[in-house]
Scaffold this active site. Structure first.
Site, PDB file in Angstrom:
ATOM      1  N   CYS A   1      13.839  40.114  85.829  1.00 50.99           N
ATOM      2  CA  CYS A   1      13.537  39.699  84.451  1.00 50.99           C
ATOM      3  C   CYS A   1      12.707  38.409  84.495  1.00 50.99           C
ATOM      4  CB  CYS A   1      14.815  39.483  83.668  1.00 50.99           C
ATOM      5  SG  CYS A   1      15.733  41.006  83.411  1.00 50.99           S
TER       6      CYS A   1
ATOM      7  N   ASN B   1      19.105  31.149  82.438  1.00 51.92           N
ATOM      8  CA  ASN B   1      17.779  31.008  83.039  1.00 51.92           C
ATOM      9  C   ASN B   1      17.192  29.626  82.784  1.00 51.92           C
ATOM     10  OD1 ASN B   1      17.150  34.463  82.123  1.00 51.92           O
ATOM     11  ND2 ASN B   1      18.032  33.650  84.019  1.00 51.92           N
TER      12      ASN B   1
ATOM     13  N   ASN C   1      14.188  38.989  77.986  1.00 48.17           N
ATOM     14  CA  ASN C   1      15.249  37.977  78.036  1.00 48.17           C
ATOM     15  C   ASN C   1      16.305  38.222  76.971  1.00 48.17           C
ATOM     16  OD1 ASN C   1      15.128  34.305  78.346  1.00 48.17           O
ATOM     17  ND2 ASN C   1      16.146  35.828  79.602  1.00 48.17           N
ATOM     18  N   ASP C   2      17.541  38.323  77.449  1.00 50.98           N
ATOM     19  CA  ASP C   2      18.745  38.454  76.622  1.00 50.98           C
ATOM     20  C   ASP C   2      19.058  37.033  76.135  1.00 50.98           C
ATOM     21  OD1 ASP C   2      21.462  38.400  75.919  1.00 50.98           O
ATOM     22  OD2 ASP C   2      22.075  39.721  77.568  1.00 50.98           O
TER      23      ASP C   2
ATOM     24  N   ARG D   1      17.468  50.799  77.254  1.00 54.67           N
ATOM     25  CA  ARG D   1      18.188  51.513  78.314  1.00 54.67           C
ATOM     26  C   ARG D   1      19.712  51.365  78.227  1.00 54.67           C
ATOM     27  NH1 ARG D   1      20.293  47.785  82.066  1.00 54.67           N
ATOM     28  NH2 ARG D   1      19.520  45.714  81.521  1.00 54.67           N
TER      29      ARG D   1
HETATM   30  N1  THF Z   1      21.736  42.055  81.780  1.00 57.16           N
HETATM   31  C1  THF Z   1      21.796  41.695  80.488  1.00 57.16           C
HETATM   32  N2  THF Z   1      22.070  42.612  79.573  1.00 57.16           N
HETATM   33  N3  THF Z   1      21.578  40.426  80.107  1.00 57.16           N
HETATM   34  C2  THF Z   1      21.278  39.459  81.023  1.00 57.16           C
HETATM   35  O1  THF Z   1      21.081  38.286  80.641  1.00 57.16           O
HETATM   36  C3  THF Z   1      21.195  39.804  82.371  1.00 57.16           C
HETATM   37  N4  THF Z   1      20.861  38.881  83.346  1.00 57.16           N
HETATM   38  C4  THF Z   1      21.398  39.096  84.662  1.00 57.16           C
HETATM   39  C5  THF Z   1      21.352  40.507  84.970  1.00 57.16           C
HETATM   40  N5  THF Z   1      21.453  41.436  84.033  1.00 57.16           N
HETATM   41  C6  THF Z   1      21.450  41.113  82.728  1.00 57.16           C
HETATM   42  C7  THF Z   1      22.816  38.603  84.663  1.00 57.16           C
HETATM   43  N6  THF Z   1      22.941  37.365  83.994  1.00 57.16           N
HETATM   44  C8  THF Z   1      26.268  36.409  81.699  1.00 57.16           C
HETATM   45  C9  THF Z   1      25.342  35.436  82.022  1.00 57.16           C
HETATM   46  C10 THF Z   1      24.207  35.770  82.750  1.00 57.16           C
HETATM   47  C11 THF Z   1      24.014  37.070  83.177  1.00 57.16           C
HETATM   48  C12 THF Z   1      24.929  38.036  82.832  1.00 57.16           C
HETATM   49  C13 THF Z   1      26.059  37.707  82.109  1.00 57.16           C
HETATM   50  C14 THF Z   1      27.516  36.080  80.964  1.00 57.16           C
HETATM   51  O2  THF Z   1      28.335  36.932  80.703  1.00 57.16           O
HETATM   52  N7  THF Z   1      27.751  34.838  80.625  1.00 57.16           N
HETATM   53  C15 THF Z   1      28.973  34.447  79.941  1.00 57.16           C
HETATM   54  C16 THF Z   1      30.089  34.144  80.913  1.00 57.16           C
HETATM   55  C17 THF Z   1      29.643  33.568  82.212  1.00 57.16           C
HETATM   56  C18 THF Z   1      30.749  33.205  83.174  1.00 57.16           C
HETATM   57  O3  THF Z   1      31.856  32.816  82.723  1.00 57.16           O
HETATM   58  O4  THF Z   1      30.502  33.249  84.378  1.00 57.16           O
HETATM   59  C19 THF Z   1      28.647  33.236  79.107  1.00 57.16           C
HETATM   60  O5  THF Z   1      29.394  33.018  78.144  1.00 57.16           O
HETATM   61  O6  THF Z   1      27.694  32.540  79.390  1.00 57.16           O
HETATM   62  C20 THF Z   1      19.813  37.950  83.169  1.00 57.16           C
HETATM   63  O7  THF Z   1      19.467  37.148  84.190  1.00 57.16           O
END
Ligand code: THF
Length: 323
Positions: free
Chosen positions: A192, A225, A216-217, A21
Site C-alpha cells: 500500500c 503509516n 490507505n485505510d 475486495r
Molecule cells: N488492511 C486494511 N484493511 N487496512 C490497513 O490499514 C492495512 N494495513 C496493513 C495491512 N493490511 C491492511 C496492516 N496495518 C491495525 C493497524 C494497522 C494495520 C492493521 C490493523 C489496527 O487494528 N490497529 C488498531 C489496533 C492496533 C494494536 O493494538 O496493535 C488501532 O486501534 O490502531 C495498512 O498498512
C-alpha cells in the site's frame, strides 16, 4: 494533528461509496495529501490512543525484511496476523510458506529486491561491470543462437538510499520502491505504501521525505503509516547527520471503511492535542555527533529505541480491520 481530521472530514463530505475486495464498503476519495513539519512535532494522532509500539514494531520488522507475522508479533505488532492466516486467496496461494507467512512483503522489497540481468556472454565489459556491482552469475544459456549470462543480486534499496545521502545528497533519485510487478502474485497483500523518496538539504542539514500510498485505510492504516514514515525519516536523519524536516504524505485512494465510521465521527468531535516529540535512544549513533557512518543500525535498531515524549491523547477507540 488537525490535518488528519481535515482529511477525514473531506472524505466524508466529498467521497463516494465504493465496493472492494474485502466486502466491507468504503467511502472513498481519489487523491489526498498531508504535509508535516517534523520540527514542529511528531504526526501522532491524538484524538484516540495511538498504538505507537505496535506501529514501530511493524516498521522495525520492515527494516529487517520480515516476511512472517510471527516476526512482527515478536516485535510487538499483531496487525499482520489476519492478512497471513485469514485471507482465503492467500491461503490457497502456492507461494505461501505455511502459517504466518506473508510472502515477499514490504521489507523484502526494501532490503532484498531481486535484481536480474541478462547480458550477452561476449560483452565481457558488461559482465565485469555487473559482477563488480555485486551481481552473481547464475547460469549461462543460449537464446536465438547467442550465448547469454544470467546474473542476480538482492538489491538493498534502503541501504543504497543512505549511501547516496552520504555521498551525493543533491541526488534527486534517492528513493526506494515496494511495488515489484514480478512478485505481486506471491504476496499476501501488494504494498500500500510503496514509494519513499528522501530529499536531503545539505546546506541546512535537513532531510525530508515524500511518501506515496496507493490505497490507505484512513481509520486504521493512516495513523500507523504516519508514525512509520516519520520515524523512518528520523532514523535515516540520525544515521546520516540530517534533522528530519518535511514529511509529505500522498494518498491515491483515500478511504474510510463503513465499520469505522463511528470511530472517526467520535474523533471529529474531539479537539486534537499538541503533537508529541519523537526520541530515538542515545545508543543509536548520531552521525552529526560521532562522524561515524553506521548504516548497520537499520537492522540493529529495536522497537524500544523509539519513544514519544509529551504524548497527550483522548480515550482509546478502535474498530475492526477489513481483510
Ligand atoms: N488492511 C486494511 N484493511 N487496512 C490497513 O490499514 C492495512 N494495513 C496493513 C495491512 N493490511 C491492511 C496492516 N496495518 C491495525 C493497524 C494497522 C494495520 C492493521 C490493523 C489496527 O487494528 N490497529 C488498531 C489496533 C492496533 C494494536 O493494538 O496493535 C488501532 O486501534 O490502531 C495498512 O498498512
Amino acid at each position: 494533528m488537525k490535518q488528519y481530521l481535515d482529511l477525514v472530514r473531506t472524505i466524508l463530505e466529498t467521497g463516494s461509496w465504493q465496493e472492494n475486495r474485502t466486502g466491507i464498503r468504503t467511502i472513498s476519495m481519489p487523491g489526498a495529501m498531508m504535509r508535516f513539519d517534523l520540527q514542529e512535532g511528531f504526526p501522532a494522532v491524538t484524538t484516540k490512543k495511538l498504538a505507537f509500539k505496535s506501529a514501530i514494531g511493524e516498521m522495525v520488522g520492515f527494516l529487517r525484511a520480515s516476511r512472517s507475522a510471527a516476526d512482527f508479533r515478536a516485535l510487538g505488532c499483531k496487525v499482520w496476523d489476519a492478512n497471513a492466516n485469514e485471507n482465503a486467496q492467500w491461503l490457497a496461494n502456492p507461494y505461501r510458506e505455511g502459517t504466518d507467512d506473508l510472502g515477499d512483503v514490504y521489507g523484502v522489497q526494501w532490503r532484498k529486491w531481486p535484481g536480474y540481468k541478462v547480458v550477452e556472454a561476449s560483452q565481457q565489459a558488461r559482465v565485469a561491470d555487473a559482477t563488480q556491482r555485486g551481481y552473481r552469475i547464475v547460469t549461462q544459456f543460449e537464446e536465438d543462437g547467442v550465448q547469454k549470462v544470467l546474473l542476480y543480486k538482492a538489491i538493498d534499496q534502503l541501504r543504497q538510499c543512505l549511501d547516496t545521502i552520504m555521498s551525493n545528497p543533491s541526488d534527486r533519485r534517492i528513493l526506494f520502491h515496494g511495488w515489484n510487478p514480478a512478485l505481486l502474485d506471491q504476496i499476501a497483500l501488494p504494498a500500500c505504501h510503496l514509494l519513499y523518496q528522501f530529499l536531503p538539504n545539505a546546506a541546512r542539514r535537513e532531510i525530508s521525505l515524500c511518501l506515496y500510498i496507493r490505497s490507505n485505510d484512513v481509520g486504521l492504516g493512516t495513523p500507523f503509516n504516519l508514525v512509520e514514515g516519520a520515524a523512518l525519516l528520523s532514523l535515516v536523519g540520525r544515521l546520516t547527520g540530517y534533522a528530519p524536516r518535511w514529511f509529505t504524505y500522498f494518498i491515491g485512494d483515500a478511504h474510510i471503511y463503513e465499520n469505522q465510521l463511528e470511530m472517526l465521527q467520535r474523533q471529529l468531535e474531539r479537539e486534537p492535542y499538541e503533537s508529541p516529540r519523537l526520541v530515538i535512544a542515545d545508543r543509536v549513533p548520531d552521525y552529526a555527533e560521532t562522524g561515524v557512518y553506521a548504516p548497520e543500525w537499520l537492522e540493529q535498531v529495536e522497537p524500544g529505541d523509539f519513544s514519544l515524549v509529551g504524548y497527550r491523547h483522548h480515550e482509546p477507540l478502535t474498530a475492526p480491520m477489513a481483510v
